[in-house]
Design a protein around this motif. Structure first.
Motif, PDB file in Angstrom:
ATOM      1  N   LEU A   1       0.812  -1.214   0.000  1.00  0.00           N
ATOM      2  CA  LEU A   1       0.000   0.000   0.000  1.00  0.00           C
ATOM      3  C   LEU A   1       0.848   1.267   0.000  1.00  0.00           C
ATOM      4  O   LEU A   1       0.376   2.316  -0.440  1.00  0.00           O
ATOM      5  CB  LEU A   1      -0.956   0.005   1.198  1.00  0.00           C
ATOM      6  CG  LEU A   1      -2.078  -1.033   1.151  1.00  0.00           C
ATOM      7  CD1 LEU A   1      -2.895  -0.967   2.430  1.00  0.00           C
ATOM      8  CD2 LEU A   1      -2.967  -0.831  -0.065  1.00  0.00           C
ATOM      9  N   ASP A   2       2.095   1.174   0.459  1.00  0.00           N
ATOM     10  CA  ASP A   2       2.962   2.348   0.460  1.00  0.00           C
ATOM     11  C   ASP A   2       3.304   2.814  -0.957  1.00  0.00           C
ATOM     12  O   ASP A   2       3.747   3.939  -1.156  1.00  0.00           O
ATOM     13  CB  ASP A   2       4.241   2.073   1.258  1.00  0.00           C
ATOM     14  CG  ASP A   2       5.038   0.893   0.733  1.00  0.00           C
ATOM     15  OD1 ASP A   2       4.436  -0.062   0.204  1.00  0.00           O
ATOM     16  OD2 ASP A   2       6.266   0.912   0.866  1.00  0.00           O
TER      17      ASP A   2
ATOM     18  N   GLN B   1     -17.033   8.654   7.839  1.00  0.00           N
ATOM     19  CA  GLN B   1     -16.121   8.575   8.989  1.00  0.00           C
ATOM     20  C   GLN B   1     -15.749   7.135   9.322  1.00  0.00           C
ATOM     21  O   GLN B   1     -14.594   6.846   9.666  1.00  0.00           O
ATOM     22  CB  GLN B   1     -16.725   9.279  10.207  1.00  0.00           C
ATOM     23  CG  GLN B   1     -16.849  10.781  10.044  1.00  0.00           C
ATOM     24  CD  GLN B   1     -15.523  11.459   9.709  1.00  0.00           C
ATOM     25  OE1 GLN B   1     -14.454  11.049  10.133  1.00  0.00           O
ATOM     26  NE2 GLN B   1     -15.594  12.514   8.900  1.00  0.00           N
ATOM     27  N   LYS B   2     -16.686   6.210   9.219  1.00  0.00           N
ATOM     28  CA  LYS B   2     -16.391   4.790   9.479  1.00  0.00           C
ATOM     29  C   LYS B   2     -15.396   4.260   8.459  1.00  0.00           C
ATOM     30  O   LYS B   2     -14.448   3.549   8.812  1.00  0.00           O
ATOM     31  CB  LYS B   2     -17.678   3.962   9.436  1.00  0.00           C
ATOM     32  CG  LYS B   2     -18.638   4.252  10.556  1.00  0.00           C
ATOM     33  CD  LYS B   2     -19.913   3.447  10.378  1.00  0.00           C
ATOM     34  CE  LYS B   2     -20.948   3.822  11.414  1.00  0.00           C
ATOM     35  NZ  LYS B   2     -22.214   3.108  11.193  1.00  0.00           N
ATOM     36  N   ILE B   3     -15.597   4.613   7.205  1.00  0.00           N
ATOM     37  CA  ILE B   3     -14.691   4.180   6.139  1.00  0.00           C
ATOM     38  C   ILE B   3     -13.319   4.810   6.347  1.00  0.00           C
ATOM     39  O   ILE B   3     -12.291   4.136   6.229  1.00  0.00           O
ATOM     40  CB  ILE B   3     -15.281   4.511   4.759  1.00  0.00           C
ATOM     41  CG1 ILE B   3     -16.509   3.640   4.492  1.00  0.00           C
ATOM     42  CG2 ILE B   3     -14.240   4.352   3.651  1.00  0.00           C
ATOM     43  CD1 ILE B   3     -17.358   4.065   3.322  1.00  0.00           C
ATOM     44  N   ASN B   4     -13.275   6.104   6.689  1.00  0.00           N
ATOM     45  CA  ASN B   4     -12.001   6.782   6.941  1.00  0.00           C
ATOM     46  C   ASN B   4     -11.217   6.128   8.064  1.00  0.00           C
ATOM     47  O   ASN B   4      -9.992   6.024   7.993  1.00  0.00           O
ATOM     48  CB  ASN B   4     -12.244   8.252   7.299  1.00  0.00           C
ATOM     49  CG  ASN B   4     -12.149   9.158   6.104  1.00  0.00           C
ATOM     50  OD1 ASN B   4     -11.655   8.780   5.058  1.00  0.00           O
ATOM     51  ND2 ASN B   4     -12.640  10.360   6.268  1.00  0.00           N
ATOM     52  N   ALA B   5     -11.905   5.703   9.109  1.00  0.00           N
ATOM     53  CA  ALA B   5     -11.219   5.075  10.246  1.00  0.00           C
ATOM     54  C   ALA B   5     -10.513   3.794   9.803  1.00  0.00           C
ATOM     55  O   ALA B   5      -9.338   3.576  10.148  1.00  0.00           O
ATOM     56  CB  ALA B   5     -12.212   4.790  11.368  1.00  0.00           C
ATOM     57  N   ILE B   6     -11.194   2.960   9.032  1.00  0.00           N
ATOM     58  CA  ILE B   6     -10.583   1.714   8.539  1.00  0.00           C
ATOM     59  C   ILE B   6      -9.490   2.034   7.523  1.00  0.00           C
ATOM     60  O   ILE B   6      -8.392   1.478   7.576  1.00  0.00           O
ATOM     61  CB  ILE B   6     -11.647   0.789   7.909  1.00  0.00           C
ATOM     62  CG1 ILE B   6     -12.760   0.452   8.909  1.00  0.00           C
ATOM     63  CG2 ILE B   6     -10.994  -0.475   7.344  1.00  0.00           C
ATOM     64  CD1 ILE B   6     -12.317  -0.234  10.163  1.00  0.00           C
ATOM     65  N   TYR B   7      -9.772   2.948   6.600  1.00  0.00           N
ATOM     66  CA  TYR B   7      -8.804   3.366   5.583  1.00  0.00           C
ATOM     67  C   TYR B   7      -7.512   3.828   6.252  1.00  0.00           C
ATOM     68  O   TYR B   7      -6.410   3.486   5.815  1.00  0.00           O
ATOM     69  CB  TYR B   7      -9.443   4.483   4.760  1.00  0.00           C
ATOM     70  CG  TYR B   7      -8.676   4.963   3.555  1.00  0.00           C
ATOM     71  CD1 TYR B   7      -8.941   4.442   2.292  1.00  0.00           C
ATOM     72  CD2 TYR B   7      -7.727   5.980   3.656  1.00  0.00           C
ATOM     73  CE1 TYR B   7      -8.274   4.919   1.168  1.00  0.00           C
ATOM     74  CE2 TYR B   7      -7.059   6.455   2.547  1.00  0.00           C
ATOM     75  CZ  TYR B   7      -7.333   5.913   1.303  1.00  0.00           C
ATOM     76  OH  TYR B   7      -6.665   6.379   0.192  1.00  0.00           O
TER      77      TYR B   7
ATOM     78  N   PHE C   1      -3.630   2.871   5.447  1.00  0.00           N
ATOM     79  CA  PHE C   1      -2.743   3.929   4.960  1.00  0.00           C
ATOM     80  C   PHE C   1      -2.347   4.768   6.174  1.00  0.00           C
ATOM     81  O   PHE C   1      -2.973   5.778   6.470  1.00  0.00           O
ATOM     82  CB  PHE C   1      -3.453   4.783   3.902  1.00  0.00           C
ATOM     83  CG  PHE C   1      -3.740   4.051   2.628  1.00  0.00           C
ATOM     84  CD1 PHE C   1      -2.744   3.848   1.683  1.00  0.00           C
ATOM     85  CD2 PHE C   1      -5.013   3.558   2.369  1.00  0.00           C
ATOM     86  CE1 PHE C   1      -3.010   3.171   0.501  1.00  0.00           C
ATOM     87  CE2 PHE C   1      -5.292   2.887   1.190  1.00  0.00           C
ATOM     88  CZ  PHE C   1      -4.286   2.692   0.256  1.00  0.00           C
ATOM     89  N   LYS C   2      -1.293   4.313   6.871  1.00  0.00           N
ATOM     90  CA  LYS C   2      -0.958   4.889   8.173  1.00  0.00           C
ATOM     91  C   LYS C   2      -0.147   6.175   8.114  1.00  0.00           C
ATOM     92  O   LYS C   2      -0.361   7.068   8.913  1.00  0.00           O
ATOM     93  CB  LYS C   2      -0.208   3.850   9.010  1.00  0.00           C
ATOM     94  CG  LYS C   2      -1.078   2.670   9.355  1.00  0.00           C
ATOM     95  CD  LYS C   2      -0.341   1.656  10.174  1.00  0.00           C
ATOM     96  CE  LYS C   2      -1.274   0.486  10.410  1.00  0.00           C
ATOM     97  NZ  LYS C   2      -0.714  -0.553  11.183  1.00  0.00           N
TER      98      LYS C   2
END
Length: 125
Positions: free
Chosen positions: A69-70, A86-92, A96-97
């Motif tokens: 993913l990097d 927001q739920k999707i963003n949290a998992i995303y 993608f850290k």
């Protein structure tokens, strides 16, 4: 020159398209939906479980080419309900850290198999 990419570790295409194509130093990953590649079924558990499966499928395709993913520089996220943003963003964000790719996110009327989320990506090969 282009190379068609296929891995059994991600769901097979459900239409006349490839899981991904490598060309010009990039990998163009087709939109991934939350289908478990082992069962061929859409995962249960709501938008969080579906987002995780989508990102696992995306990761499997990239890993088949020796990248992760990097290497992703751009994603497009298609969601059934913007209230799930927001739920999707949290998992995303769990996937993608650090270096976040460029991204578009749009609400759509309907997705294949009536899933809640689909993500496509462009990565450096």
């Amino acid at each position: 020159m282009k190379t068609i990419i296929h891995t059994d570790k991600a769901p097979a295409a459900i239409g006349p398209y490839s899981q991904a194509v490598k060309a010009g130093g990039f990998i163009f990953v087709s939109g991934q939906i939350p289908v478990n590649p082992a069962t061929g079924e859409v995962v249960e558990g709501g938008v969080e479980a579906q987002t995780k499966q989508v990102l696992e499928n995306l990761t499997a395709i990239l890993n088949s080419q020796g990248v992760g993913l990097d290497a992703v520089v751009k994603t497009s996220v298609f969601i059934k309900d913007m209230n799930d943003f927001q739920k999707i963003n949290a998992i995303y964000g769990e996937y993608f850290k650090s270096e976040h790719p460029a991204r578009a996110c749009v609400e759509v009327a309907r997705l294949p198999k009536d899933v809640l989320v689909e993500i496509e990506a462009i990565a450096i090969a």
